[in-house]
Design a protein around this motif. Structure first.
Motif, mmCIF file in Angstrom:
data_model
loop_
_atom_site.group_PDB
_atom_site.id
_atom_site.type_symbol
_atom_site.label_atom_id
_atom_site.label_comp_id
_atom_site.label_asym_id
_atom_site.label_seq_id
_atom_site.Cartn_x
_atom_site.Cartn_y
_atom_site.Cartn_z
ATOM 1 N N ASP A 11 0.852 -1.184 0.000
ATOM 2 C CA ASP A 11 0.000 0.000 0.000
ATOM 3 C C ASP A 11 0.890 1.236 0.000
ATOM 4 O O ASP A 11 1.046 1.911 1.021
ATOM 5 C CB ASP A 11 -0.917 0.005 1.224
ATOM 6 C CG ASP A 11 -1.937 1.145 1.195
ATOM 7 O OD1 ASP A 11 -2.180 1.686 0.097
ATOM 8 O OD2 ASP A 11 -2.481 1.474 2.275
ATOM 9 N N GLY B 146 1.954 3.789 -7.285
ATOM 10 C CA GLY B 146 1.960 4.600 -6.074
ATOM 11 C C GLY B 146 2.056 6.088 -6.321
ATOM 12 O O GLY B 146 2.664 6.807 -5.533
ATOM 13 N N GLU C 263 2.526 4.891 -0.234
ATOM 14 C CA GLU C 263 2.069 6.254 -0.015
ATOM 15 C C GLU C 263 2.127 7.000 -1.351
ATOM 16 O O GLU C 263 3.165 7.015 -2.012
ATOM 17 C CB GLU C 263 2.979 6.947 1.004
ATOM 18 C CG GLU C 263 2.565 8.359 1.348
ATOM 19 C CD GLU C 263 1.325 8.433 2.212
ATOM 20 O OE1 GLU C 263 0.688 9.494 2.225
ATOM 21 O OE2 GLU C 263 0.992 7.404 2.857
#
Length: 257
Positions: free
Chosen positions: A150, A174, A152
């Motif tokens: 996940d 991302g 940032e």
């Protein structure tokens, strides 16, 4: 001065993409690019090799100056940019003065500011250093790591690389949704996935194909193509926030028209 399933390959523009018209950039780009335009073509020799036998991309590279500012006008007859209606609407609403790149923010990927850039290559890490705007950089990890589960969202995303023969393949995810793809203001979403393929056919040239996949803004993937030339000298410090007079002169869709 020193010197972005079956893919529908659309030759819609070349890289890098940028906001400022460097020929008239009051923040200093005109000086930089005018100087670069005077550089003599560097003689081409064999592709240099790194100690591990891979092509060595190390060097100072020029931006691609064959950019067509509005990619929607550079399509071949019958071809259409696979843009979703909402993204097309946003593109038409974007004003040049609102371009993040013109406001000294990072240009994102695959876009670059119109200034020299540098590649520093090691077996486990490749770094792109950008002279323009805020003297930014990208890290391309070559150590076999996966993307974070996940990541940032950032301006340059998370980039991992590998070799496909003599081609450097860079996979990036991302991203934030803040940067534009080009001066025309084409947007993207945080679903953006970029795959870049770099080749160095000889010592003086760098060729790249960039596959753009963003199901949030486009209906299918498309491919951009770019070329850079080796340049002498070194990149220099350039801080766009200092004496940036661009925005006060940029008010409409395209101040060159």
């Amino acid at each position: 001065m020193s010197a972005k399933s079956i893919l529908v390959v659309l030759c819609i523009c070349t890289l890098p993409l940028f906001a400022q018209d460097a020929a008239t950039d009051p923040a200093g780009g005109g000086t930089a690019l005018a100087s670069m335009a005077k550089l003599k073509a560097q003689p081409a020799g064999p592709t240099p090799r790194a100690i591990d036998g891979k092509p060595d991309f190390t060097g100072i590279w020029t931006p691609d100056r064959t950019f067509i500012y509005d990619i929607s006008t550079s399509l071949k007859p019958g071809e259409q940019l696979p843009i979703q209606p909402w993204a097309e609407k946003v593109t038409k609403e974007h004003m040049s003065k609102d371009d993040p790149e013109a406001n000294c923010l990072p240009a994102g990927v695959p876009r670059m500011a119109p200034y020299p850039w540098k590649i520093v290559q090691t077996p486990k890490l490749i770094i792109f250093l950008y002279e323009g705007n805020i003297h930014t950089y990208r890290q391309i990890f070559m150590d076999g790591r996966p993307h974070p589960a996940d990541p940032e969202p950032t301006w340059y995303g998370d980039s991992i690389g590998k070799w496909d023969g003599d081609t450097l393949v860079v996979d990036s995810v991302g991203f934030n949704d803040k940067f534009w793809f080009d001066f025309a203001g084409h947007p993207h979403t945080e679903k953006l996935h970029v795959v870049e393929r770099y080749k160095r056919p000889d010592s003086a040239h760098l060729d790249y194909d960039v596959t753009i996949e963003d199901p949030g803004a486009y209906t299918k993937p498309f491919v951009m193509h770019g070329h850079s030339a080796i340049a002498p000298g070194e990149i220099m410090e350039y801080v766009c926030n200092e004496n940036n007079q661009d925005v006060s002169h940029i008010v409409g869709k395209d101040n060159r028209k």
